[in-house]
Each structure stands twice: as C-alpha cells, then as structure tokens.
Design a protein around this motif. Structure first.
Motif, PDB file in Angstrom:
ATOM      1  N   MET B   1      44.723  47.959  44.033  1.00 40.16           N
ATOM      2  CA  MET B   1      44.673  46.511  44.334  1.00 40.16           C
ATOM      3  C   MET B   1      45.788  45.805  43.585  1.00 40.16           C
ATOM      4  O   MET B   1      46.528  45.013  44.139  1.00 40.16           O
ATOM      5  N   GLU B  43      44.081  36.784  40.828  1.00 40.67           N
ATOM      6  CA  GLU B  43      42.708  36.263  40.939  1.00 40.67           C
ATOM      7  C   GLU B  43      42.320  35.934  42.370  1.00 40.67           C
ATOM      8  O   GLU B  43      41.158  35.681  42.640  1.00 40.67           O
ATOM      9  N   SER B  44      43.271  35.954  43.275  1.00 40.90           N
ATOM     10  CA  SER B  44      42.961  35.500  44.647  1.00 40.90           C
ATOM     11  C   SER B  44      42.412  36.634  45.501  1.00 40.90           C
ATOM     12  O   SER B  44      42.499  37.809  45.136  1.00 40.90           O
ATOM     13  N   ASP B  45      41.835  36.275  46.686  1.00 45.70           N
ATOM     14  CA  ASP B  45      41.464  37.304  47.665  1.00 45.70           C
ATOM     15  C   ASP B  45      42.706  37.692  48.424  1.00 45.70           C
ATOM     16  O   ASP B  45      43.568  36.871  48.677  1.00 45.70           O
ATOM     17  N   ALA B  46      42.769  38.944  48.827  1.00 49.19           N
ATOM     18  CA  ALA B  46      43.870  39.423  49.668  1.00 49.19           C
ATOM     19  C   ALA B  46      45.248  39.009  49.134  1.00 49.19           C
ATOM     20  O   ALA B  46      46.020  38.348  49.817  1.00 49.19           O
ATOM     21  N   PRO B  47      45.550  39.403  47.895  1.00 48.06           N
ATOM     22  CA  PRO B  47      46.842  39.012  47.315  1.00 48.06           C
ATOM     23  C   PRO B  47      48.054  39.495  48.109  1.00 48.06           C
ATOM     24  O   PRO B  47      49.081  38.832  48.139  1.00 48.06           O
ATOM     25  N   LYS B  50      49.451  36.987  50.852  1.00 46.24           N
ATOM     26  CA  LYS B  50      49.886  35.625  50.533  1.00 46.24           C
ATOM     27  C   LYS B  50      51.316  35.408  51.027  1.00 46.24           C
ATOM     28  O   LYS B  50      52.200  36.229  50.808  1.00 46.24           O
TER      29      LYS B  50
END
Lengths: 244, 166
Positions: B1, B43-47, B50
């Motif tokens: 991830m 910290e975000s979803d689906a980095p 972006k």
C-alpha cells in the motif's frame, strides 16, 4: 444589438477559452465595434502571456528538488563563516577604484570595521544558520548577471573566478529567480553568498542591493564597490547597513 | 500500500514543489508543505488514484492554513528593489526589468489571487480551479479578471502595495 461592454468575467473567460461558442461570437462582435474594449482585451491578453513567462522563470533551487522528502536540508555551515572571518585582509586588487578606496578616511575602513563586527556577531551567536542553497547557470555565449537583492547587514558576497563553464551561485536562505542569462537571489540570510564565475566568461555583472560590485565586459574589469581581498582572485563584498 | 502511495507521490513531487515554491516564494515552506501533503496522501483512501488536482488542492489548503495561523506579513520580495545603474539601452535588460516588475506585482497579490493565477498557469480549467480553491465555479472568471487587473495596477503603481496575506 449593442452588446454590453466587457466585464472582468467575460474578458477572463474569453482569454482562457472558457466561453461557449455563442458567447465567444458576442465578445468578438463587440470588440470589433468598441475600441476601448478591444484595447482592454489586448492589454490583458498581453499581460497574461507575460505572466506565463514570468511564472516560468520562478524555479525552485536545485537542492529543494534533490533533498530527500523525509529529511531536512543540511544545517549550518559554520566552517564557511569562520573562513571569512579569518581571511579578512585589505584590498590589493588594482584598478583606480581599489586604490581610491584604500586611502585614509575612505569608506573602505569604515565598513571593514563594521563587517568584522558583523561576522564576529554571526559566529558568536551560536544560532542555527539557515541552509545553503545553490543554483547554477550555464555560461553560454551571452551576458550573465547575478543580482542579489534584499540582503541584510551581515551578508557578504564573495566573487570568485573559476576554471569551469557555468556560473555557480550559493547562498544561505533566499529565493531564486532565473531568466536567460540572469540569476537573482532575493532576501538571502546574513552570511556568505558565493558567486563563482568562469574566467572565460566574456560579459558579466554582479550587483548587491542595487549596487554594482563587479562588471566585466571583454577585457575590462570594473570593481566600483569597495571590497576586501581574501586571496586573489577572490573578492569579498559586504551588504552594508540597512535593508534595501 | 505504501509503495503505491510513494509511487504516486514521486510522480507529482517535482511539480508539487515547483507549484508551492511559486505560490509561497519560500523553499523551506515548499518542502514542509510537500512533506505534509505526502502524509495526507498516506492517510487517504486509494492514494494511488489521487490526481494532480488533488495534490494542488491539499497543498493550496495547507498554504492557506499556515498563512492564517501565522498571520505572516508579506515578506517575499523587497518592495523597494532599486535599479542598479542607469539602464543600458539593451533589449535583454529591459525585458528582465519588466519580468522582475511583473513578479514583484504577482507576489504583491493576496495568496488566493496568486494561487488562482498559478493554477491557471498550470493549465487547470475554471471548473477544476473552483474545486481546488473551494469556490463557486462561476466565480472563477470574475476573480481571474479582477486578479489580472490588480496585477496591472500593481505594475502601473511601480511595485506592490504592501497588502498582507489574506
């Protein structure tokens, strides 16, 4: 039938291609018939183009792009300042400007004392000196200008002639702006700004807070500002008192 | 991830640093903001998904937050930049002077206006700029027009007018 004069929104949207086709035609129709609006549009179009060029010239210093994103940039460089203090000798470079400067009662003596105090203060303060950053500019075959602005008291510019083929500039802190043939350093911190110039460079000038330090054109070298000579071919110039 | 996030960040890192540097005029701040943006990415979803627009949004907001916290006075450029000597009748010198004055005027604008013009220079459409700056889409046009006029006034006035950060 008389389209309204162009407002901020329509001028911008037209310039940026954000207007739908019918609105574009309206603007062009109006501008054909209305001189003031046509001039306004042309002026802002020109400003917009120049702005693109101006923005393009604002480039981050190389160190910023190279630095590891998880680490901080390098800390102090006390060794540099120590060297500057230890090697403070009176100028013996030659040329009438230098000879005049060495006479009794000349400005050289006054600021030499002040410069020594400044450097001594810098060394004894023990604070964390700002990181050095640098920028290089290939010498090419044109004129090069190195411009330092907003330098505080306690800042010095060291000009060195080198064997390389690019102009190398480094300073503690400050912002860099480049253009073809120009490096500008804005608001460096107090400390030594190093300017290294290839010996072979035909035409170069270095200014500090609006003051010409060194100008070389062909085989003439002018040093209008008083300087101290470290070891030839180094020239060291202080920023002097007061903000620019 | 985290590898995917790092890849995403590396892809935009240089452009991000350049954008923030242009926005703030400060290399240290650019690095801090870029680092903080990377943390937000983690910290975000689906980095990995972006977009460049997302990076600009986060970075612009970070700059704005830092400005309002510090209430920092404009310290970017000297407004009393003096011409060195009588100007050479040299096209290159004139061109440089003009660009310098234009940059002075740019950094005399409030941050929001400068962000607007920089995002526009990055090639964002008005709709995207509206998302990044969190303003109404149909307000971008008027704001751009006004910012260009402020810029022109800044040039005509012979330098920035000393307005603080907004």
């Amino acid at each position: 039938m008389n389209d309204a004069h162009l407002d901020d929104a329509r001028v911008a949207a037209y310039l940026d291609g954000e207007l739908p086709e019918p609105a574009v035609e309206e603007v062009e129709r109006h501008v054909e018939a209305c001189g003031p609006c046509r001039r306004e549009l042309e002026e802002l179009a020109d400003l917009s183009d120049r702005l693109d060029v101006a923005v393009e010239g604002v480039q981050p210093p190389a160190e910023l792009l190279d630095a590891r994103i998880h680490g901080k940039t390098a800390g102090s460089n006390r060794g540099d300042y120590l060297r500057a203090a230890v090697f403070f000798l009176l100028l013996l470079v030659g040329g009438t400007a230098a000879a005049d400067a060495a006479l009794p009662g000349s400005p050289v003596r006054d600021w030499l004392g002040a410069a020594l105090r400044d450097v001594a203060g810098l060394l004894s303060s023990g604070n964390n000196l700002p990181a050095r950053r640098g920028m290089a500019l290939p010498a090419g075959d044109g004129a090069v200008e190195v411009r330092v602005t907003g330098a505080p008291p306690g800042a010095t510019v060291r000009v060195q002639l080198t064997a390389g083929d690019q102009v190398d500039v480094s300073a503690p802190g400050g912002t860099y702006v480049t253009d073809p043939g120009l490096i500008e350093i804005r608001r460096p911190a107090a400390g030594e700004i190093r300017v290294q110039i290839p010996r072979t460079l035909f035409s170069v000038r270095v200014t500090l807070n609006g003051r010409l330090l060194v100008e070389r054109a062909a085989d003439t070298l002018r040093i209008p500002a008083p300087a101290t000579d470290d070891e030839p071919p180094d020239l060291l110039f202080p920023a002097g008192g007061g903000p620019s | 991830m985290s590898t995917a996030a790092e890849r995403a960040f590396r892809q935009h890192r240089a452009a991000l640093l350049r954008y923030v540097y242009r926005l703030t005029g400060d290399a240290e701040e650019a690095e801090d903001v870029a680092q903080e943006t990377f943390l937000r990415l983690l910290e975000s979803d689906a980095p990995a998904e972006k977009t460049w627009g997302w990076f600009c949004t986060v970075a612009t907001n970070l700059v704005r937050d830092r400005n309002s916290k510090r209430k920092r006075r404009r310290r970017l450029l000297s407004r009393f930049y003096r011409r060195s000597l009588p100007r050479r009748p040299d096209k290159v010198m004139e061109h440089r002077e003009a660009l310098t004055q234009l940059r002075e005027a740019l950094y005399g604008l409030p941050t929001r206006d400068r962000a607007l013009l920089l995002l526009r220079a990055e090639g964002f459409r008005y709709r995207e700029i509206a998302e990044i700056l969190e303003i109404a889409p149909n307000s971008v046009g008027p704001l751009v027009g006004r910012a260009l006029r402020k810029l022109r006034r800044g040039l005509a006035g012979g330098g920035a007018d000393g307005r603080g950060e907004s």
